[in-house]
Motif scaffolding. Structure first.
Motif, PDB file in Angstrom:
ATOM      1  N   LYS A  43       1.057  -1.231  -0.002  1.00 22.05           N
ATOM      2  CA  LYS A  43       0.018   0.041   0.020  1.00 22.05           C
ATOM      3  C   LYS A  43       0.782   1.406  -0.015  1.00 22.05           C
ATOM      4  CE  LYS A  43      -4.039  -2.100   2.309  1.00 22.05           C
ATOM      5  NZ  LYS A  43      -4.945  -2.049   3.246  1.00 22.05           N
ATOM      6  N   THR A  44       2.230   1.190   0.582  1.00 23.93           N
ATOM      7  CA  THR A  44       3.047   2.373   0.761  1.00 23.93           C
ATOM      8  C   THR A  44       4.385   2.116   0.397  1.00 23.93           C
ATOM      9  OG1 THR A  44       3.625   1.950   2.909  1.00 23.93           O
ATOM     10  CG2 THR A  44       1.550   3.013   2.571  1.00 23.93           C
ATOM     11  N   LEU A  45       4.923   2.942   0.170  1.00 24.36           N
ATOM     12  CA  LEU A  45       6.653   2.783  -0.220  1.00 24.36           C
ATOM     13  C   LEU A  45       7.349   2.206   0.918  1.00 24.36           C
ATOM     14  CD1 LEU A  45       8.966   2.762  -2.255  1.00 24.36           C
ATOM     15  CD2 LEU A  45       9.359   5.140  -1.842  1.00 24.36           C
ATOM     16  N   GLN A  46       6.917   2.560   1.843  1.00 23.96           N
ATOM     17  CA  GLN A  46       7.547   1.953   3.276  1.00 23.96           C
ATOM     18  C   GLN A  46       7.342   0.478   3.359  1.00 23.96           C
ATOM     19  OE1 GLN A  46       9.870   3.708   5.460  1.00 23.96           O
ATOM     20  NE2 GLN A  46      10.225   1.454   5.860  1.00 23.96           N
ATOM     21  N   ALA A  47       6.301   0.296   3.127  1.00 23.43           N
ATOM     22  CA  ALA A  47       5.669  -1.370   3.317  1.00 23.43           C
ATOM     23  C   ALA A  47       6.521  -1.842   2.385  1.00 23.43           C
ATOM     24  CB  ALA A  47       4.362  -1.348   3.050  1.00 23.43           C
ATOM     25  N   ALA A  48       6.662  -1.577   0.980  1.00 23.56           N
ATOM     26  CA  ALA A  48       7.476  -2.123   0.135  1.00 23.56           C
ATOM     27  C   ALA A  48       9.025  -2.253   0.325  1.00 23.56           C
ATOM     28  CB  ALA A  48       7.444  -1.434  -1.363  1.00 23.56           C
ATOM     29  N   LEU A  49       9.447  -1.233   0.985  1.00 25.14           N
ATOM     30  CA  LEU A  49      10.974  -1.219   1.401  1.00 25.14           C
ATOM     31  C   LEU A  49      11.034  -2.254   2.604  1.00 25.14           C
ATOM     32  CD1 LEU A  49      11.490   2.695   1.299  1.00 25.14           C
ATOM     33  CD2 LEU A  49      12.795   0.885  -0.022  1.00 25.14           C
ATOM     34  N   ASP A  50       9.974  -2.324   3.366  1.00 27.39           N
ATOM     35  CA  ASP A  50      10.316  -3.300   4.671  1.00 27.39           C
ATOM     36  C   ASP A  50      10.220  -4.542   4.176  1.00 27.39           C
ATOM     37  OD1 ASP A  50      10.017  -1.039   6.524  1.00 27.39           O
ATOM     38  OD2 ASP A  50       7.849  -1.381   6.789  1.00 27.39           O
ATOM     39  N   GLU A  51       9.774  -4.991   2.985  1.00 26.34           N
ATOM     40  CA  GLU A  51       9.718  -6.360   2.621  1.00 26.34           C
ATOM     41  C   GLU A  51      10.315  -6.450   1.121  1.00 26.34           C
ATOM     42  OE1 GLU A  51       8.916  -8.823   4.362  1.00 26.34           O
ATOM     43  OE2 GLU A  51       8.018  -7.753   6.208  1.00 26.34           O
ATOM     44  N   TRP A  52      11.303  -5.767   1.063  1.00 26.34           N
ATOM     45  CA  TRP A  52      11.946  -5.624  -0.538  1.00 26.34           C
ATOM     46  C   TRP A  52      12.533  -6.779  -0.992  1.00 26.34           C
ATOM     47  CZ3 TRP A  52      11.499  -1.374  -3.541  1.00 26.34           C
ATOM     48  CH2 TRP A  52      12.072  -1.200  -4.679  1.00 26.34           C
ATOM     49  N   GLU A  53      12.990  -7.648  -0.415  1.00 28.17           N
ATOM     50  CA  GLU A  53      13.318  -8.732  -1.135  1.00 28.17           C
ATOM     51  C   GLU A  53      12.331  -9.828  -1.551  1.00 28.17           C
ATOM     52  OE1 GLU A  53      16.392 -10.658   1.504  1.00 28.17           O
ATOM     53  OE2 GLU A  53      17.768  -9.407   1.338  1.00 28.17           O
ATOM     54  N   VAL A  54      11.009  -9.843  -0.734  1.00 34.08           N
ATOM     55  CA  VAL A  54      10.146 -10.459  -1.110  1.00 34.08           C
ATOM     56  C   VAL A  54       9.305  -9.883  -2.301  1.00 34.08           C
ATOM     57  CG1 VAL A  54       7.768 -11.596  -0.209  1.00 34.08           C
ATOM     58  CG2 VAL A  54       9.939 -11.495   1.054  1.00 34.08           C
ATOM     59  N   LEU A  55       9.116  -8.510  -2.318  1.00 37.16           N
ATOM     60  CA  LEU A  55       8.264  -7.979  -2.992  1.00 37.16           C
ATOM     61  C   LEU A  55       8.720  -7.187  -4.281  1.00 37.16           C
ATOM     62  CD1 LEU A  55       6.051  -5.976  -0.346  1.00 37.16           C
ATOM     63  CD2 LEU A  55       5.636  -8.040  -1.342  1.00 37.16           C
ATOM     64  N   GLU A  56      10.355  -7.096  -4.351  1.00 32.94           N
ATOM     65  CA  GLU A  56      10.581  -6.134  -5.680  1.00 32.94           C
ATOM     66  C   GLU A  56      10.350  -6.847  -6.863  1.00 32.94           C
ATOM     67  OE1 GLU A  56      14.926  -5.223  -7.331  1.00 32.94           O
ATOM     68  OE2 GLU A  56      14.884  -6.707  -5.884  1.00 32.94           O
ATOM     69  N   ALA A  57      10.396  -8.252  -6.918  1.00 36.12           N
ATOM     70  CA  ALA A  57      10.061  -8.941  -8.420  1.00 36.12           C
ATOM     71  C   ALA A  57       8.507  -8.718  -8.607  1.00 36.12           C
ATOM     72  CB  ALA A  57      10.128 -10.467  -8.117  1.00 36.12           C
TER      73      ALA A  57
END
Length: 336
Positions: free
Chosen positions: A33-47
């Motif tokens: 939902k937010t960029l911070q949420a993406a950064l918190d789980e970057w290895e999982v969500l980047e792809a």
């Protein structure tokens, strides 16, 4: 990959993936939902985010809309940490020289850094609201990186792998308040109000000119529609960005979403002296304070005034094909 935060969905905005040409965007609430949420789980969500980015660039993304920088907050509307360095020591040397102060030799080997307020960043098109022009309202055009989690004591080489995103920043400074505040010996506070960041934050692989430490592109600054600066960001940079990250992490870990700034981009002239204005064939400046220091050094007193109500600054960086990399910061000074 290019990411932005729209001014919807609460204080931390709504994360959108933005097309390479900055024309389209698509929200990704099912991923983050937010960029911070993406950064918190970057290895999982980047792809997953990259898959959306590819589809968007191919015109296949479902729910894509026109991208509007004016609807954006800063990529991180608020952050756990904002640390601004001073990687361009030429800028520091000029400022000190203008007031007749010697610069310690350690400034060339040990970076300067302050911790700024990060709870209320300005959007890239938000006005700079100030109660008094006498504060000495100035812009500072800089590069910033957003990190992943960084362990305490990280090496410079390891810090390179902790940079997740790059963006531009206008580190607003109140020059009229700085001298008395620094004289107290406790650092910046009132003299450093909310900063603004570029519409999008970009992964390193998408940034033309990024070599893993420095960004080799001109920083384009216009003031009231006139070219004010086009300093080369990769030149005269004493400390690269991984060095600043490692400096910040010397005695503390940095959490994902930490923002590290480069400080004002500043170039020497070809003859080794202070930079020249764009109007005189030089590369100009990335803040008003620097041109005022050059005027003081050359003529004994400054003649360029700081920003006044109604003045407008634009900060942008283009790739080698003339395309905007991060989108533009455009801000007007208004009375608060």
């Amino acid at each position: 990959m290019k990411l932005a935060s729209l001014k919807t969905g609460g204080r931390d905005g709504t994360l959108v993936v933005v097309s390479r040409d900055l024309s389209k965007a698509v929200a990704v609430p099912k991923i983050a939902k937010t960029l911070q949420a993406a950064l918190d789980e970057w290895e999982v969500l980047e792809a997953e985010l990259r898959a959306v980015y590819q589809a968007l660039n191919e015109g296949k993304a479902v729910g894509a809309v026109a991208f509007d920088p004016a609807a954006c907050a800063s990529p991180l509307p608020r952050a756990f940490q904002w640390c601004d360095g001073s990687a361009y020591v030429n800028h520091v040397e000029l400022v000190r020289k203008a007031r007749g102060a010697e610069m310690p030799a350690s400034f060339w080997t040990d970076p300067l850094m302050y911790q700024g307020g990060s709870d209320s960043f300005l959007g890239p098109r938000d006005p700079i609201q100030m109660a008094d022009e006498a504060y000495g309202i100035d812009f500072e055009a800089e590069i910033a990186v957003i990190t992943d989690d960084v362990p305490m004591g990280v090496s410079v080489d390891a810090a390179k792998d902790r940079v997740r995103l790059l963006m531009l920043v206008n580190d607003v400074s109140l020059r009229g308040l700085i001298p008395n505040e620094l004289a107290k010996g406790f650092g910046f506070f009132q003299s450093k109000p909310s900063s603004a960041f570029s519409p999008v934050a970009v992964t390193p692989d998408e940034v033309d000119g990024w070599d893993g430490g420095k960004l080799h592109r001109p920083m384009l600054v216009d003031l009231n529609g006139q070219s004010f600066g086009k300093a080369e960001a990769g030149v005269d940079m004493t400390f690269d960005m991984p060095t600043l990250v490692a400096h910040a992490a010397k005695t503390r870990p940095l959490c994902a979403g930490t923002i590290i700034g480069s400080g004002t981009i500043s170039n020497r002239d070809a003859d080794g002296g202070p930079g020249k204005p764009v109007s005189e064939g030089g590369l100009g400046y990335s803040c008003i304070a620097e041109v005022r220091t050059v005027e003081t050094i050359l003529h004994g007193a400054p003649k360029t005034h700081f920003m006044r109500y109604g003045d407008k600054v634009r900060i942008e960086m283009l790739d080698r094909k003339g395309r905007s990399i991060f989108g533009a910061i455009e801000q007007m000074v208004e009375r608060y």
